[in-house]
Design a protein around this motif. Structure first.
Motif, PDB file in Angstrom:
ATOM      1  N   ILE A  43       4.067   0.925  15.709  1.00  0.00           N
ATOM      2  CA  ILE A  43       4.505   1.888  14.685  1.00  0.00           C
ATOM      3  C   ILE A  43       3.447   2.965  14.469  1.00  0.00           C
ATOM      4  O   ILE A  43       3.438   3.666  13.469  1.00  0.00           O
ATOM      5  N   GLY A  44       2.514   3.049  15.424  1.00  0.00           N
ATOM      6  CA  GLY A  44       1.537   4.125  15.379  1.00  0.00           C
ATOM      7  C   GLY A  44       0.426   3.950  14.369  1.00  0.00           C
ATOM      8  O   GLY A  44      -0.240   4.918  13.991  1.00  0.00           O
ATOM      9  N   LEU A  45       0.203   2.725  13.914  1.00  0.00           N
ATOM     10  CA  LEU A  45      -0.925   2.502  12.993  1.00  0.00           C
ATOM     11  C   LEU A  45      -2.196   2.290  13.817  1.00  0.00           C
ATOM     12  O   LEU A  45      -2.229   1.439  14.698  1.00  0.00           O
ATOM     13  N   SER A  46      -3.223   3.026  13.513  1.00  0.00           N
ATOM     14  CA  SER A  46      -4.496   2.882  14.224  1.00  0.00           C
ATOM     15  C   SER A  46      -5.295   1.740  13.590  1.00  0.00           C
ATOM     16  O   SER A  46      -5.000   1.304  12.477  1.00  0.00           O
ATOM     17  N   LEU A  47      -6.318   1.308  14.306  1.00  0.00           N
ATOM     18  CA  LEU A  47      -7.187   0.261  13.758  1.00  0.00           C
ATOM     19  C   LEU A  47      -7.818   0.661  12.423  1.00  0.00           C
ATOM     20  O   LEU A  47      -7.785  -0.116  11.472  1.00  0.00           O
ATOM     21  N   PRO A  48      -8.394   1.871  12.310  1.00  0.00           N
ATOM     22  CA  PRO A  48      -8.965   2.247  11.005  1.00  0.00           C
ATOM     23  C   PRO A  48      -7.925   2.186   9.880  1.00  0.00           C
ATOM     24  O   PRO A  48      -8.243   1.759   8.765  1.00  0.00           O
TER      25      PRO A  48
ATOM     26  N   ARG B  20       0.814  -1.207   0.000  1.00  0.00           N
ATOM     27  CA  ARG B  20       0.000   0.000   0.000  1.00  0.00           C
ATOM     28  C   ARG B  20       0.852   1.264   0.000  1.00  0.00           C
ATOM     29  O   ARG B  20       0.360   2.342  -0.250  1.00  0.00           O
ATOM     30  N   GLY B  21       2.130   1.086   0.364  1.00  0.00           N
ATOM     31  CA  GLY B  21       3.061   2.196   0.216  1.00  0.00           C
ATOM     32  C   GLY B  21       2.944   3.326   1.221  1.00  0.00           C
ATOM     33  O   GLY B  21       3.621   4.329   1.097  1.00  0.00           O
ATOM     34  N   CYS B  22       2.074   3.195   2.232  1.00  0.00           N
ATOM     35  CA  CYS B  22       2.022   4.315   3.178  1.00  0.00           C
ATOM     36  C   CYS B  22       2.736   4.002   4.490  1.00  0.00           C
ATOM     37  O   CYS B  22       2.649   4.747   5.449  1.00  0.00           O
ATOM     38  N   VAL B  23       3.432   2.864   4.507  1.00  0.00           N
ATOM     39  CA  VAL B  23       4.205   2.519   5.691  1.00  0.00           C
ATOM     40  C   VAL B  23       5.676   2.516   5.289  1.00  0.00           C
ATOM     41  O   VAL B  23       6.053   1.889   4.300  1.00  0.00           O
ATOM     42  N   SER B  24       6.506   3.237   6.029  1.00  0.00           N
ATOM     43  CA  SER B  24       7.921   3.336   5.658  1.00  0.00           C
ATOM     44  C   SER B  24       8.647   2.014   5.930  1.00  0.00           C
ATOM     45  O   SER B  24       8.185   1.195   6.721  1.00  0.00           O
ATOM     46  N   GLU B  25       9.784   1.835   5.259  1.00  0.00           N
ATOM     47  CA  GLU B  25      10.576   0.616   5.469  1.00  0.00           C
ATOM     48  C   GLU B  25      10.979   0.482   6.936  1.00  0.00           C
ATOM     49  O   GLU B  25      11.010  -0.604   7.480  1.00  0.00           O
ATOM     50  N   GLN B  26      11.300   1.621   7.548  1.00  0.00           N
ATOM     51  CA  GLN B  26      11.713   1.595   8.950  1.00  0.00           C
ATOM     52  C   GLN B  26      10.554   1.119   9.831  1.00  0.00           C
ATOM     53  O   GLN B  26      10.731   0.293  10.722  1.00  0.00           O
TER      54      GLN B  26
ATOM     55  N   PHE C  58       7.571  -3.121  12.838  1.00  0.00           N
ATOM     56  CA  PHE C  58       6.352  -3.935  12.836  1.00  0.00           C
ATOM     57  C   PHE C  58       6.702  -5.421  12.754  1.00  0.00           C
ATOM     58  O   PHE C  58       6.205  -6.234  13.533  1.00  0.00           O
ATOM     59  N   SER C  59       7.592  -5.765  11.822  1.00  0.00           N
ATOM     60  CA  SER C  59       7.986  -7.167  11.632  1.00  0.00           C
ATOM     61  C   SER C  59       8.590  -7.747  12.905  1.00  0.00           C
ATOM     62  O   SER C  59       8.258  -8.863  13.307  1.00  0.00           O
ATOM     63  N   GLY C  60       9.462  -6.964  13.530  1.00  0.00           N
ATOM     64  CA  GLY C  60      10.092  -7.425  14.762  1.00  0.00           C
ATOM     65  C   GLY C  60       9.079  -7.647  15.869  1.00  0.00           C
ATOM     66  O   GLY C  60       9.112  -8.660  16.577  1.00  0.00           O
ATOM     67  N   ALA C  61       8.150  -6.690  15.994  1.00  0.00           N
ATOM     68  CA  ALA C  61       7.125  -6.782  17.040  1.00  0.00           C
ATOM     69  C   ALA C  61       6.209  -7.976  16.788  1.00  0.00           C
ATOM     70  O   ALA C  61       5.858  -8.722  17.713  1.00  0.00           O
TER      71      ALA C  61
END
Length: 162
Positions: A87-92, A29-35, A40-43
């Motif tokens: 990483i600060g992503l909300s549920l919506p 989706r391109g709105c999440v940075s690689e960092q 996220f992957s680690g968590a």
């Protein structure tokens, strides 16, 4: 350990396949940075490792499968939402980024997923004696034939492990 261990007790490749898949969905989706994806992957990897710790039976790969299953069915899987929170992503936001219906089965030697309630099941990772190591990472859809669809390859063999 006095416990008899199966051929491979760790969950590393299976969890890596599951984490890679979910991260990949977020990445497309391109709105999440690689960092952010790294965090996220680690968590997610840590959360799954913890969640599965006492529910992993290589000698009985399907035991506990329901417990290990990651599910989004118009309700976000708590493990995914927890990792996304890091990483600060909300549920919506998650609902926008991920399919509204996704089932991910993480079992010893096999990780597969289905998008939509009646989609076909695709294998993300498959290990074990049946397949040569060269087939790792190849995507195969296994229930094409069960759904009565014409399968693209005629020499497709269903392997059912007892």
């Amino acid at each position: 350990h006095s416990q008899r261990r199966g051929p491979r007790a760790d969950m590393v490749p299976e969890i890596a396949a599951a984490v890679g898949f979910v991260s990949g969905l977020l990445r497309t989706r391109g709105c999440v940075s690689e960092q952010q994806l790294q965090v996220f992957s680690g968590a997610l990897r840590e959360a799954l490792t913890e969640h599965y710790r006492h529910h992993w039976f290589p000698e009985k790969p399907f035991k506990g499968s329901g417990y290990r299953c990651i599910r989004i069915n118009h309700r976000m899987d708590p493990i995914i939402s927890k990792a996304a929170g890091q990483i600060g992503l909300s549920l919506p936001q998650l609902y926008q980024l991920l399919p509204s219906e996704l089932t991910l089965w993480v079992d010893p030697y096999e990780v597969s997923y289905r998008i939509g309630e009646d989609g076909s099941i695709c294998v993300l990772y498959e290990a074990g004696a049946i397949k040569p190591p060269s087939s790792y990472g190849m995507l195969t859809c296994k229930n094409q034939m069960m759904l009565g669809r014409s399968s693209p390859s005629k020499n497709y063999i269903m392997t059912v492990s007892s």
